[in-house]
Scaffold this motif. Sequence first.
Motif, PDB file in Angstrom:
ATOM      1  N   ILE A 288      40.831  25.994  41.291  1.00 23.51           N
ATOM      2  CA  ILE A 288      42.275  26.274  41.188  1.00 23.51           C
ATOM      3  C   ILE A 288      42.373  26.639  39.470  1.00 23.51           C
ATOM      4  O   ILE A 288      43.136  27.802  39.300  1.00 23.51           O
ATOM      5  CB  ILE A 288      42.989  25.100  41.416  1.00 23.51           C
ATOM      6  CG1 ILE A 288      43.181  24.801  42.985  1.00 23.51           C
ATOM      7  CG2 ILE A 288      44.429  25.144  40.959  1.00 23.51           C
ATOM      8  CD1 ILE A 288      43.853  23.602  43.551  1.00 23.51           C
ATOM      9  N   GLU A 289      41.750  26.034  38.838  1.00 25.35           N
ATOM     10  CA  GLU A 289      41.808  26.136  37.217  1.00 25.35           C
ATOM     11  C   GLU A 289      41.210  27.656  37.052  1.00 25.35           C
ATOM     12  O   GLU A 289      41.978  28.189  36.037  1.00 25.35           O
ATOM     13  CB  GLU A 289      41.074  25.235  36.371  1.00 25.35           C
ATOM     14  CG  GLU A 289      41.767  23.829  36.494  1.00 25.35           C
ATOM     15  CD  GLU A 289      40.781  23.014  35.734  1.00 25.35           C
ATOM     16  OE1 GLU A 289      39.545  23.206  35.320  1.00 25.35           O
ATOM     17  OE2 GLU A 289      41.295  21.797  35.471  1.00 25.35           O
ATOM     18  N   GLU A 290      40.264  28.070  37.675  1.00 23.71           N
ATOM     19  CA  GLU A 290      39.689  29.434  37.499  1.00 23.71           C
ATOM     20  C   GLU A 290      40.645  30.496  38.002  1.00 23.71           C
ATOM     21  O   GLU A 290      41.081  31.493  37.272  1.00 23.71           O
ATOM     22  CB  GLU A 290      38.330  29.713  38.155  1.00 23.71           C
ATOM     23  CG  GLU A 290      37.859  30.958  38.205  1.00 23.71           C
ATOM     24  CD  GLU A 290      36.194  30.753  38.584  1.00 23.71           C
ATOM     25  OE1 GLU A 290      36.052  32.001  38.965  1.00 23.71           O
ATOM     26  OE2 GLU A 290      35.666  29.859  38.446  1.00 23.71           O
ATOM     27  N   HIS A 291      41.369  30.108  39.305  1.00 19.61           N
ATOM     28  CA  HIS A 291      42.199  31.127  39.759  1.00 19.61           C
ATOM     29  C   HIS A 291      43.718  31.234  38.809  1.00 19.61           C
ATOM     30  O   HIS A 291      44.296  32.049  38.557  1.00 19.61           O
ATOM     31  CB  HIS A 291      42.603  30.754  41.116  1.00 19.61           C
ATOM     32  CG  HIS A 291      43.681  31.368  41.783  1.00 19.61           C
ATOM     33  ND1 HIS A 291      43.457  32.819  42.119  1.00 19.61           N
ATOM     34  CD2 HIS A 291      44.867  31.378  42.262  1.00 19.61           C
ATOM     35  CE1 HIS A 291      44.552  33.419  42.588  1.00 19.61           C
ATOM     36  NE2 HIS A 291      45.276  32.389  42.790  1.00 19.61           N
ATOM     37  N   LYS A 297      45.795  35.849  33.278  1.00 21.12           N
ATOM     38  CA  LYS A 297      45.142  37.081  32.530  1.00 21.12           C
ATOM     39  C   LYS A 297      45.832  38.315  33.082  1.00 21.12           C
ATOM     40  O   LYS A 297      46.188  39.258  32.720  1.00 21.12           O
ATOM     41  CB  LYS A 297      43.524  37.126  32.784  1.00 21.12           C
ATOM     42  CG  LYS A 297      42.992  38.448  32.011  1.00 21.12           C
ATOM     43  CD  LYS A 297      41.638  38.359  32.280  1.00 21.12           C
ATOM     44  CE  LYS A 297      40.940  39.529  31.382  1.00 21.12           C
ATOM     45  NZ  LYS A 297      41.331  40.670  32.003  1.00 21.12           N
ATOM     46  N   GLN A 298      46.027  38.353  34.606  1.00 20.76           N
ATOM     47  CA  GLN A 298      46.586  39.414  35.396  1.00 20.76           C
ATOM     48  C   GLN A 298      48.052  39.500  34.727  1.00 20.76           C
ATOM     49  O   GLN A 298      48.499  40.536  34.642  1.00 20.76           O
ATOM     50  CB  GLN A 298      46.657  39.190  36.826  1.00 20.76           C
ATOM     51  CG  GLN A 298      47.198  40.215  37.552  1.00 20.76           C
ATOM     52  CD  GLN A 298      47.545  39.808  39.013  1.00 20.76           C
ATOM     53  OE1 GLN A 298      46.882  38.605  39.537  1.00 20.76           O
ATOM     54  NE2 GLN A 298      48.053  40.536  39.810  1.00 20.76           N
ATOM     55  N   LEU A 299      48.761  38.520  34.620  1.00 20.01           N
ATOM     56  CA  LEU A 299      50.132  38.423  34.070  1.00 20.01           C
ATOM     57  C   LEU A 299      49.973  38.933  32.707  1.00 20.01           C
ATOM     58  O   LEU A 299      51.127  39.874  32.349  1.00 20.01           O
ATOM     59  CB  LEU A 299      50.675  37.022  33.876  1.00 20.01           C
ATOM     60  CG  LEU A 299      52.122  36.756  33.455  1.00 20.01           C
ATOM     61  CD1 LEU A 299      52.936  37.728  34.526  1.00 20.01           C
ATOM     62  CD2 LEU A 299      52.667  35.362  33.633  1.00 20.01           C
ATOM     63  N   GLY A 381      42.457  34.884  48.894  1.00 20.98           N
ATOM     64  CA  GLY A 381      41.241  34.996  48.890  1.00 20.98           C
ATOM     65  C   GLY A 381      40.220  33.629  48.779  1.00 20.98           C
ATOM     66  O   GLY A 381      41.208  32.381  48.912  1.00 20.98           O
ATOM     67  N   GLN A 382      39.127  33.780  48.724  1.00 18.70           N
ATOM     68  CA  GLN A 382      38.435  32.399  48.272  1.00 18.70           C
ATOM     69  C   GLN A 382      37.720  32.287  46.992  1.00 18.70           C
ATOM     70  O   GLN A 382      37.548  33.610  46.266  1.00 18.70           O
ATOM     71  CB  GLN A 382      37.297  32.270  49.078  1.00 18.70           C
ATOM     72  CG  GLN A 382      37.644  32.088  50.647  1.00 18.70           C
ATOM     73  CD  GLN A 382      36.460  31.567  51.621  1.00 18.70           C
ATOM     74  OE1 GLN A 382      35.487  31.790  51.269  1.00 18.70           O
ATOM     75  NE2 GLN A 382      36.984  30.872  52.856  1.00 18.70           N
ATOM     76  N   ILE A 388      41.997  29.862  48.220  1.00 20.45           N
ATOM     77  CA  ILE A 388      42.968  29.765  47.261  1.00 20.45           C
ATOM     78  C   ILE A 388      44.448  30.258  47.592  1.00 20.45           C
ATOM     79  O   ILE A 388      44.429  31.583  48.305  1.00 20.45           O
ATOM     80  CB  ILE A 388      42.523  30.424  46.005  1.00 20.45           C
ATOM     81  CG1 ILE A 388      41.376  29.796  45.416  1.00 20.45           C
ATOM     82  CG2 ILE A 388      43.389  30.348  44.733  1.00 20.45           C
ATOM     83  CD1 ILE A 388      41.353  28.180  45.082  1.00 20.45           C
ATOM     84  N   TYR A 389      45.589  29.909  46.810  1.00 20.70           N
ATOM     85  CA  TYR A 389      46.779  30.319  47.390  1.00 20.70           C
ATOM     86  C   TYR A 389      47.365  30.686  45.880  1.00 20.70           C
ATOM     87  O   TYR A 389      47.285  29.956  44.917  1.00 20.70           O
ATOM     88  CB  TYR A 389      47.483  29.331  48.108  1.00 20.70           C
ATOM     89  CG  TYR A 389      47.333  28.990  49.753  1.00 20.70           C
ATOM     90  CD1 TYR A 389      47.983  29.859  50.590  1.00 20.70           C
ATOM     91  CD2 TYR A 389      46.393  28.218  49.849  1.00 20.70           C
ATOM     92  CE1 TYR A 389      47.246  29.857  51.923  1.00 20.70           C
ATOM     93  CE2 TYR A 389      45.892  28.224  51.077  1.00 20.70           C
ATOM     94  CZ  TYR A 389      46.532  28.885  52.319  1.00 20.70           C
ATOM     95  OH  TYR A 389      46.002  28.845  53.378  1.00 20.70           O
TER      96      TYR A 389
END
Length: 580
Positions: A288-291, A297-299, A381-382, A388-389
């Motif tokens: 979750i922290e990685e996501h 970063k995407q934002l 995805g995973q 992950i959501y």
Amino acid sequence: MSENRKPLLGIVSKLPNGTALGNSGKTHCPLCLGLFKAPRLLPCLHTVCTTCLEQLEPFSVVDIRGGDSDTSSEGSIFQELKPRSLQSQIGILCPVCDAQVDLPMGGVKALTIDHLAVNDVMLESLRGEGQGLVCDLCNDREVEKRCQTCKANLCHFCCQAHRRQKKTTYHTMVDLKDLKGYSRIGKPILCPVHPAEELRLFCEFCDRPVCRDCVVGEHREHPCDFTSNVIHKHGDSVRELLKGTQPHVEALEEALAQINIMNSALQKRVEAVAADVQTFSEGYIKAIEEHRDKLLKQLEDIRIQKENSLQLQKAQLEQLLADMRTGVEFTEHLLTSGSDLEILITKGVVVERLRKLNKVQYSARPGVNDKIRFCPREKAGQCHGYEIYGTINTKEVDPAKCVLQGEDLHRAREKQTASFTLLCKDAAGEIMGRGGDNIQVAVLPKDKKDSPVRPMVQDNKDGTYYISYTPKEPGVYTVWVCVKEQHVQGSPFTVTVRRKHRPHPGVFHCCTFCSSGGQKTARCACGGTMPGGYLGCGHGHKGHPGRPHWSCCGKFNEKSECTWTGGQSASRSLLRTVAL
């Protein structure tokens, strides 16, 4: 004692040292933790000092047993039986096992004395060089000798006096240190009714020990015998009970061992599962922290992209504005300050520049928007094997790009559900891929706009919406479909609602003769008949259409709607259970 209680006084001396029944072989009180002083045996076979029992808080209980009580006591041995009645009784709780103890009429002091515990206390004291033992006669000085004849512990002074008396001159005296190897040195058990007499006999009728005076008195007519003569019979009965009890002890010990094993296995299993939970949660938290970092970063990338687009548009508009101002200011100055000849000389350059500026295409609105949304329930995805959501979505639905699909867009039937699908797209024509948009649908009868049909909108969560409605009457309806209060492509549109589909009551057959099994009275709507009195059609006979058809209306299409009106030509006698 009650009549049913069988005392064990006779077989105690036969048991090996340290093997007394229950906890009577112990020497210390479970309450005061000191050596027993006047120990009393409770019905649960736990032993407690008399003074300790007297300090326990009593409570009132209801006794419906009358005089036939199970409470064992020496004081109650010779009490007369009372009639069975409902009466209040005092009780206490065993300090060891919390069992209820109903006290006899004499209270704590009427409970049975644990003579085994008394003997064990004496032995314990002897092993400590006689410390704690006092003379049985003067109750003051420490014990030095023991009279084996009287079973009395005597101090030095009382021992000399004992030898001077004629009745006890020849009694055997033994030093205490010589008694350390003995298993029993207890005092003789005296009769509670005749304290000067020792209990040596046993009354079979009353089932209790008695003394010599009791035999010639109250128990005169009862069969009595010496305890040494009856101990075998009563000892054997107790041993039989013990044999029946010992397997339960073994079974309970085995059960407790199994419980301990299961408890140990349970602890290990809990620790293993806790380790799995810890490992899973740590991995999940890491994923979750990685996501989260990816989303942030995407934002940030989206912010940079949108800001760059805005800065570029801003620079272009600022340059265009500067060019416009230059052209306007120069032209205004020329028209207000220039001479006719100057205007005519520069007209060509000015006109060409202004025309070029007027042809420049630009957008008065920002090229990008601030539509950035976080969708926490969307699958992303995973990550490291974990589902992950949470996604960041910048798409915005464009009503002008949304389309309607479905066979029921322009047709429906009364009282039957019609449906179609709304496909939402963004400004680039790409499917949104998510739900949650504000969809507004209205279904209005053309002649009764004040009686709208209630539509149902189902969000498929993938950018499509399932829309359904059920018209109650035939006619023309207008359907509005709006997204963000704007019509989508093809909205509004009209739907012609026809009457409810009429099923065929007849049979789709090749001919009446085949479908009815040769019945003469069976008819067909095609109008065909056969010779011999057959009222229905047959292959190659008059009126047969030459192909399969419905017997009720004559239509050739199997999936068509029935047009039979129920007139005189109805095929009422047609068998409708056979279809070829």
